[in-house]
Scaffold this motif. Structure first.
Motif, PDB file in Angstrom:
ATOM      1  N   ALA A 191       5.811 -11.859  -0.173  1.00  9.95           N
ATOM      2  CA  ALA A 191       7.065 -11.159  -0.427  1.00  9.95           C
ATOM      3  C   ALA A 191       8.097 -11.661   0.569  1.00  9.95           C
ATOM      4  O   ALA A 191       7.762 -11.948   1.712  1.00  9.95           O
ATOM      5  CB  ALA A 191       6.865  -9.657  -0.276  1.00  9.95           C
ATOM      6  N   THR A 231       9.121  -7.426   4.093  1.00  9.44           N
ATOM      7  CA  THR A 231       8.263  -6.250   4.022  1.00  9.44           C
ATOM      8  C   THR A 231       8.824  -5.186   4.942  1.00  9.44           C
ATOM      9  O   THR A 231       9.204  -5.469   6.072  1.00  9.44           O
ATOM     10  CB  THR A 231       6.816  -6.593   4.447  1.00  9.44           C
ATOM     11  OG1 THR A 231       6.303  -7.589   3.563  1.00  9.44           O
ATOM     12  CG2 THR A 231       5.922  -5.378   4.397  1.00  9.44           C
ATOM     13  N   TRP A 267       1.735   0.335  -1.763  1.00 13.32           N
ATOM     14  CA  TRP A 267       2.958  -0.456  -1.645  1.00 13.32           C
ATOM     15  C   TRP A 267       3.572  -0.664  -3.026  1.00 13.32           C
ATOM     16  O   TRP A 267       2.924  -0.467  -4.041  1.00 13.32           O
ATOM     17  CB  TRP A 267       2.716  -1.790  -0.953  1.00 13.32           C
ATOM     18  CG  TRP A 267       1.696  -2.676  -1.606  1.00 13.32           C
ATOM     19  CD1 TRP A 267       0.356  -2.679  -1.348  1.00 13.32           C
ATOM     20  CD2 TRP A 267       1.904  -3.665  -2.626  1.00 13.32           C
ATOM     21  NE1 TRP A 267      -0.267  -3.610  -2.144  1.00 13.32           N
ATOM     22  CE2 TRP A 267       0.657  -4.234  -2.934  1.00 13.32           C
ATOM     23  CE3 TRP A 267       3.027  -4.124  -3.287  1.00 13.32           C
ATOM     24  CZ2 TRP A 267       0.506  -5.235  -3.878  1.00 13.32           C
ATOM     25  CZ3 TRP A 267       2.879  -5.129  -4.240  1.00 13.32           C
ATOM     26  CH2 TRP A 267       1.624  -5.668  -4.522  1.00 13.32           C
ATOM     27  N   GLU A 284       6.825  -3.382  -4.869  1.00 14.56           N
ATOM     28  CA  GLU A 284       7.801  -4.449  -4.678  1.00 14.56           C
ATOM     29  C   GLU A 284       8.982  -4.223  -5.602  1.00 14.56           C
ATOM     30  O   GLU A 284       8.819  -3.809  -6.744  1.00 14.56           O
ATOM     31  CB  GLU A 284       7.188  -5.823  -4.970  1.00 14.56           C
ATOM     32  CG  GLU A 284       6.275  -6.286  -3.872  1.00 14.56           C
ATOM     33  CD  GLU A 284       5.737  -7.688  -4.099  1.00 14.56           C
ATOM     34  OE1 GLU A 284       6.034  -8.306  -5.146  1.00 14.56           O
ATOM     35  OE2 GLU A 284       5.006  -8.165  -3.228  1.00 14.56           O
ATOM     36  N   ASP A 336      12.096  -8.642  -4.810  1.00 21.88           N
ATOM     37  CA  ASP A 336      10.699  -8.787  -4.379  1.00 21.88           C
ATOM     38  C   ASP A 336      10.411  -8.230  -2.989  1.00 21.88           C
ATOM     39  O   ASP A 336       9.350  -8.479  -2.438  1.00 21.88           O
ATOM     40  CB  ASP A 336      10.225 -10.243  -4.456  1.00 21.88           C
ATOM     41  CG  ASP A 336      10.211 -10.761  -5.877  1.00 21.88           C
ATOM     42  OD1 ASP A 336       9.979  -9.957  -6.799  1.00 21.88           O
ATOM     43  OD2 ASP A 336      10.442 -11.968  -6.068  1.00 21.88           O
ATOM     44  N   ARG A 389       8.978  -5.908  -0.357  1.00 26.49           N
ATOM     45  CA  ARG A 389       7.801  -5.048  -0.423  1.00 26.49           C
ATOM     46  C   ARG A 389       7.974  -3.864   0.514  1.00 26.49           C
ATOM     47  O   ARG A 389       8.318  -4.021   1.683  1.00 26.49           O
ATOM     48  CB  ARG A 389       6.548  -5.832  -0.032  1.00 26.49           C
ATOM     49  CG  ARG A 389       5.281  -4.988  -0.092  1.00 26.49           C
ATOM     50  CD  ARG A 389       4.061  -5.801   0.195  1.00 26.49           C
ATOM     51  NE  ARG A 389       3.810  -6.690  -0.940  1.00 26.49           N
ATOM     52  CZ  ARG A 389       2.761  -7.495  -1.014  1.00 26.49           C
ATOM     53  NH1 ARG A 389       1.885  -7.553  -0.042  1.00 26.49           N
ATOM     54  NH2 ARG A 389       2.602  -8.262  -2.067  1.00 26.49           N
TER      55      ARG A 389
END
Length: 67
Positions: free
Chosen positions: A16, A19, A49, A51, A56, A58
């Motif tokens: 990702a 994050t 989690w 996304e 994208d 996360r």
């Protein structure tokens, strides 16, 4: 042979772009500085989690159990 990353807290390069550790199961993402429309995301407590479908990013749920 590549293996799956069992711990989402330790993102593997390429997983990702960014994050963020969060403390609530519902989070908002706008891609940073209005990079995309504001969307609300819900983290599945089993997966831990979610996304963003636009950028994208996360979001990892930090639990009370120290994970």
């Amino acid at each position: 042979m590549p293996t799956a990353n069992p711990n989402p807290h330790h993102a593997v390069k390429g997983d990702a772009p960014e994050t963020e550790i969060v403390h609530t199961a519902r989070v908002a993402c706008d891609g940073g500085a209005g990079g995309h429309p504001l969307v609300w995301l819900s983290i599945d407590p089993v997966l831990g989690w979610v996304e963003c479908g636009y950028c994208d990013k996360r979001f990892v749920l930090e639990g009370d159990d120290g994970h």
